[in-house]
Design a protein around this motif. Structure first.
Motif, PDB file in Angstrom:
ATOM      1  N   SER A   1       0.830  -1.215   0.000  1.00 53.90           N
ATOM      2  CA  SER A   1       0.000   0.000   0.000  1.00 53.90           C
ATOM      3  C   SER A   1       0.861   1.260   0.000  1.00 53.90           C
ATOM      4  CB  SER A   1      -0.979   0.000   1.174  1.00 53.90           C
ATOM      5  OG  SER A   1      -0.293   0.040   2.398  1.00 53.90           O
TER       6      SER A   1
ATOM      7  N   ARG B   1       4.281  -7.840  -4.861  1.00 51.67           N
ATOM      8  CA  ARG B   1       4.711  -8.479  -3.616  1.00 51.67           C
ATOM      9  C   ARG B   1       4.605  -9.982  -3.755  1.00 51.67           C
ATOM     10  NH1 ARG B   1       2.548 -10.723   0.647  1.00 51.67           N
ATOM     11  NH2 ARG B   1       0.447 -10.251  -0.029  1.00 51.67           N
TER      12      ARG B   1
ATOM     13  N   LYS C   1       1.567 -12.105  -5.357  1.00 48.91           N
ATOM     14  CA  LYS C   1       0.434 -12.117  -4.423  1.00 48.91           C
ATOM     15  C   LYS C   1      -0.362 -10.815  -4.427  1.00 48.91           C
ATOM     16  CE  LYS C   1       1.452 -16.147  -2.615  1.00 48.91           C
ATOM     17  NZ  LYS C   1       0.622 -17.309  -2.793  1.00 48.91           N
ATOM     18  N   SER C   2       0.315  -9.689  -4.695  1.00 41.10           N
ATOM     19  CA  SER C   2      -0.390  -8.411  -4.778  1.00 41.10           C
ATOM     20  C   SER C   2       0.397  -7.484  -5.696  1.00 41.10           C
ATOM     21  CB  SER C   2      -0.601  -7.794  -3.395  1.00 41.10           C
ATOM     22  OG  SER C   2       0.601  -7.665  -2.695  1.00 41.10           O
TER      23      SER C   2
ATOM     24  N   THR D   1       0.460  -3.204  -7.473  1.00 42.28           N
ATOM     25  CA  THR D   1      -0.052  -1.832  -7.480  1.00 42.28           C
ATOM     26  C   THR D   1      -0.798  -1.606  -8.797  1.00 42.28           C
ATOM     27  OG1 THR D   1       1.964  -0.945  -8.492  1.00 42.28           O
ATOM     28  CG2 THR D   1       1.866  -0.983  -6.054  1.00 42.28           C
TER      29      THR D   1
ATOM     30  N   LEU E   1      -2.008 -10.900 -10.938  1.00 47.76           N
ATOM     31  CA  LEU E   1      -1.870 -11.762  -9.773  1.00 47.76           C
ATOM     32  C   LEU E   1      -1.663 -13.191 -10.249  1.00 47.76           C
ATOM     33  CD1 LEU E   1      -4.730 -10.386  -7.511  1.00 47.76           C
ATOM     34  CD2 LEU E   1      -2.282  -9.925  -7.317  1.00 47.76           C
TER      35      LEU E   1
END
Length: 96
Positions: free
Chosen positions: A44, A55, A71-72, A74, A84
């Protein structure tokens, strides 16, 4: 201990940084337009700063990072076509 390594990919050379912490390693692999971070870091914050970032988790080596599942991401990473579940190595290739 701190390790710095050049990681050769098809699109260019990424820079790997690894910091050995007390219980696990903090790892970042930076390409020209963005980076892959381990679970120690906050996606974030990268998003707020407008970074192209993804990430991964459960990694302890640079090779672990390259083969790990994203996994994540922006929104800026999504704009480059990063999704993803893709391998971090493939995400890095899109960051050159």
């Amino acid at each position: 201990m701190v390790f710095i390594e050049q990681i050769k990919l098809k699109g260019g050379i990424a820079l790997g940084l690894k910091f050995e912490m007390q219980h696990a390693s903090l790892i970042v692999v930076k390409a020209e337009r963005g980076f892959v971070m381990c679970g120690y870091l906050d996606i974030s914050t990268a998003e707020k700063l407008g970074d192209v970032a993804v990430r991964v988790s459960g990694v302890n080596t640079f090779e672990d990072v390259l083969t790990a599942e994203v996994k994540s991401i922006t929104p800026q990473a999504k704009e480059l076509g990063i999704t993803l579940g893709m391998r971090a190595k493939d995400a890095l290739e899109l960051m050159f």
